[in-house]
Each structure stands twice: as C-alpha cells, then as structure tokens.
Design an enzyme around this catalytic site. Structure first.
Site, PDB file in Angstrom:
ATOM      1  N   ARG A  54     -55.446  37.606  31.434  1.00 51.50           N
ATOM      2  CA  ARG A  54     -56.597  38.450  31.169  1.00 51.50           C
ATOM      3  C   ARG A  54     -56.951  38.502  29.684  1.00 51.50           C
ATOM      4  O   ARG A  54     -58.126  38.511  29.312  1.00 51.50           O
ATOM      5  CB  ARG A  54     -56.344  39.868  31.692  1.00 51.50           C
ATOM      6  CG  ARG A  54     -57.562  40.763  31.553  1.00 51.50           C
ATOM      7  CD  ARG A  54     -57.400  42.115  32.206  1.00 51.50           C
ATOM      8  NE  ARG A  54     -58.660  42.859  32.108  1.00 51.50           N
ATOM      9  CZ  ARG A  54     -59.693  42.727  32.923  1.00 51.50           C
ATOM     10  NH1 ARG A  54     -59.605  41.854  33.916  1.00 51.50           N
ATOM     11  NH2 ARG A  54     -60.782  43.430  32.769  1.00 51.50           N
ATOM     12  N   ASP A  92     -52.610  42.004  35.386  1.00 54.00           N
ATOM     13  CA  ASP A  92     -52.016  42.924  36.347  1.00 54.00           C
ATOM     14  C   ASP A  92     -53.013  43.346  37.412  1.00 54.00           C
ATOM     15  O   ASP A  92     -54.187  43.560  37.139  1.00 54.00           O
ATOM     16  CB  ASP A  92     -51.501  44.190  35.645  1.00 54.00           C
ATOM     17  CG  ASP A  92     -50.270  43.907  34.805  1.00 54.00           C
ATOM     18  OD1 ASP A  92     -49.517  43.001  35.169  1.00 54.00           O
ATOM     19  OD2 ASP A  92     -50.064  44.605  33.801  1.00 54.00           O
TER      20      ASP A  92
END
Length: 437
Positions: free
Chosen positions: A97, A121
């Site tokens: 990310r 996550d």
C-alpha cells in the site's frame, strides 16, 4: 511459511532499541523520485514492506546501493516510465500500500503517474479519494480503469492552489505535498495530516530545496520550485514499536529499558499508557518501564469508564489501539477501546477471548475490555496474525499467557517488525521461528 512458537508467562529483562519508523520510511523513500541527484537515507528498518518498496524503485530504474543493512543510497536519474504500465509493475506495486506515494513525485517531475489498486492490511475501507482530488486541484487529470483497477494521473501543466482536504490522510497529505513541491505557484493545504512522519518528510523536502511553511501544523504553505537536490536524511525511531514494547513490559511484568525512543516525537503515547496504569521513567531519550505486579486503569474525573480512542495527530495513533486492547485484558478495571478509523481492526478479539480475555465487541469500531488484573492469566492458544498490528498484539498476549502458543501467518508481523523474535530472545523471551511444512 513460518510460525512463532512461544512459551509464555516468562518475565523479560534488559534493553531494546526501536527500529526506524516504518511509516516514515515508506514516505521518504518515495521522495527520492523528486530528484535526479543522490539521496542517502539512514536508520531504514530492514522489514518486508520497506524492502519491497526499495526493490520496486530498483526495477523502475532507480539506482539503489544498500550501504549497510539500515542505510541506502538512491539516485533516480533514469526512471523507466514505460515499466509503470507493465504486468510486473502492477504485481509488485499492488502488494504494498505504501507505494501509492510514488504517484505524487512522478506526477510532479514527469507529468504522469500510474498505479494499480494497492495492497496492505485488510482492516476495512481505505479509500484513496484524498490523493486524487488533491492531484486534480493541482491541475492533473485522473482516470480510473475499473476493469483492471488501475489509476492514471496525467498533467501537461500544473499550478499551485488552495485545497481543503476532506480527511487528514497521512499518505494523502504526503502524496500531495510531494507533488506540490515541484508545482509552480503557491499551494496551501488545510486539514493536512501533521504526524511526525509527515513532519520528517517535509523537513527532508526542505533539505532538498523545497519551500514549505507550517511544518507540524495542519495548514501547510508550499511554494513550488523548479528542481530538487540530493540530501541525507535520518529516519526517526518507530513510535509504534516503542508503544508495543511498553505494552509488552506491562503484560509480562517485566523490567525493560527502551533505548533511543525519540521521546519528543511520541506525543500523547506515554500519557495514554499512564492512563492504563503503566509506570515509566523518562531518562534522557530512554524509557524505563519497571516491573509491575499489576496496573490499574484510570477513570475520567466523574468516575465514568475510561475511553481510549484514536484521532489524527496530535491524537493517539490508530496503529497502537490493538496494543492498548490487549494490555487492558490483564489490567485492573475496564476500558472502552474506540477504533474510529478502521472498521475491521478489532476483529481479532475473538482470538483473545479464546485465550480467556473478557471482551465485549460492541460493534466494528468499539470493544469493552474487563480487565483480569493478572488473577486469571491468559492461556496459550493457536493463533493467526490477521494484520501487522493485530499480529504484534497477539504476540504480546502469547508472551504473557500461561503455556505454549503458536502464531501462524507471521509474514504479516515481519512486514512491520525487524527480526522481532531475535530481539525478544535477547530479553529472555522463549520464542522461536519454526518452518511450517
């Protein structure tokens, strides 16, 4: 695949030094794309997420030289923009990310940037609107390919402007600040994130020649410059690790000294732990946590139950809420944990309940913890790490529990914590990494 086998209930003792801050590392490493000159970054954490980002920059054409394990030289003087539309780029970038922050520098320097849907996550919705709305206000055109889930931003000409961010997104602010640093004219960003990571990024950009005012506040003024220079930058200690070690000491009744903790950058974190009843002594830049037989959660002045909630900086970072939740299970008293930012981050509490914790999951954002006051220790269990922060919370629980615990999917923990098993072994923890066949 590996797992951790842990024999809990053992008191730890000694000194431990936090790694460099993961969240800062992801930002400042992306910033090397703003210049063709050499940038040297030190105190880089040797963890999966950061190493994957360095590898991604390398295959993009950035020269990378790992001087030491925690120091690296970068030179982005020959970036391969065509690679950004390749299948390999999509595969590499989508697994991390933090690599979304390459878009701001690429847009500012080359006038275009591409990116697949980022990974990270699985902790609920993590929208990217703030990033792209900010780019559009600077003059870029945004396109989203829903079929390939691929983002494109391009700009033939950009110009500084005023913008009010719809949320104080840390990565969104970082991306926009980096884009604005090379955008002609003055850019004003209101409701900007002001976490220490963002402050460090801004200071690094200033050392590269950027003109930024308001660092440390939520109102930033950026005067675009024509080009950026090389620099040397040192990453702060990781405040999430510092908080994790404080919680670990309390849960296991251990005496631990956290060396070089970066005290002045911790904000309300020490105070929040003190509200949980945890004693600590500040000695210079070190934190000494004495062994405590018990710790009692404070109440509000009117006697109502304590609430620990996350908030944008200078509020409490959401990355530590999982740690606060797990240490509350062995405290005296009760606390309401309110995770405002992410709706899936509390879903690991069922594993703590299986270990004997008394927790009521009120809704996706709130959990009430009734402390056991160490009278009924948690019991060992077979656990699985769902994400980085919950994984460390479960690790802390296992270290304090009676009996043996096994934690699977520890690749999640490795994404954010450098050699955590080896470092804990030096404190006396009985933890070992075992290969799972």
């Amino acid at each position: 695949m590996n797992c951790f086998e842990i024999e809990g209930g053992i008191r730890l003792n000694g000194e431990i030094t936090p790694q460099g801050a993961k969240n800062e590392a992801l930002q400042v490493i992306c910033a090397v794309l703003l210049t063709s000159e050499k940038v040297t970054i030190s105190n880089i954490p040797d963890i999966v997420d950061v190493n994957n980002l360095i590898d991604l920059l390398h295959v993009m054409g950035v020269k990378t030289n790992r001087v030491t394990r925690n120091s690296c030289e970068f030179q982005a003087d020959n970036v391969n923009l065509e690679f950004l539309q390749s299948k390999e780029f999509k595969k590499r970038a989508s697994s991390l990310r933090g690599s979304i922050m390459i878009m701001g520098p690429l847009l500012a320097r080359f006038g275009k940037a591409y990116f697949p849907k980022p990974g990270g996550d699985k902790i609920g919705r993590r929208r990217l609107d703030t990033h792209f709305i900010g780019f559009e206000k600077l003059g870029a055109k945004f396109n989203f390919d829903a079929q390939d889930i691929f983002y494109t931003v391009e700009a033939s000409e950009m110009k500084g402007t005023y913008m009010l961010l719809d949320e104080a997104s840390v990565t969104g602010t970082a991306n926009i600040v980096m884009a604005a640093a090379l955008t002609p004219g003055k850019t004003t960003i209101y409701n900007a994130a002001c976490e220490p990571y963002l402050q460090q990024l801004c200071r690094m950009l200033v050392s590269m020649g950027a003109k930024i005012e308001g660092i440390g506040s939520n109102l930033l003024h950026i005067e675009g410059v024509k080009q950026m220079n090389g620099c040397q930058h040192q990453i702060l200690p990781d405040m999430i690790e510092v908080g994790s070690f404080i919680g670990m000491a309390a849960m296991t009744g251990s005496e631990i000294t956290i060396k070089d903790a970066g005290i002045k950058h911790l904000g309300v974190i020490p105070m929040a732990f003190e509200r949980m009843g945890i004693k600590m002594e500040i000695k210079g830049d070190d934190i000494h946590i004495p062994a405590q037989e018990s710790y009692e959660i404070d109440t509000f002045i009117d006697g109502s139950i304590m609430t620990i909630a996350d908030a944008p900086w200078p509020g409490l970072t959401p990355d530590l809420l999982s740690v606060f939740l797990v240490i509350a299970t062995q405290a005296k008293g009760s606390v309401l944990i309110h995770q405002k930012m992410f709706e899936s981050r509390l879903f690991f509490v069922d594993k703590l309940i299986d270990m004997g914790a008394r927790i009521i999951l009120c809704d996706p954002h709130r959990a009430t913890v009734i402390g056991l006051n160490k009278e009924n220790m948690l019991r060992g269990a077979k656990l699985t790490s769902p994400d980085i922060r919950a994984g460390v919370a479960l690790l802390i629980a296992a270290l304090s529990a009676k009996g043996k615990s096994t934690i699977q999917n520890i690749e999640q923990i490795d994404r954010g914590y450098q050699n955590i098993d080896i470092r804990l072994q030096k404190l006396g923890a009985k933890i070992k990494r075992v290969e799972v066949h």
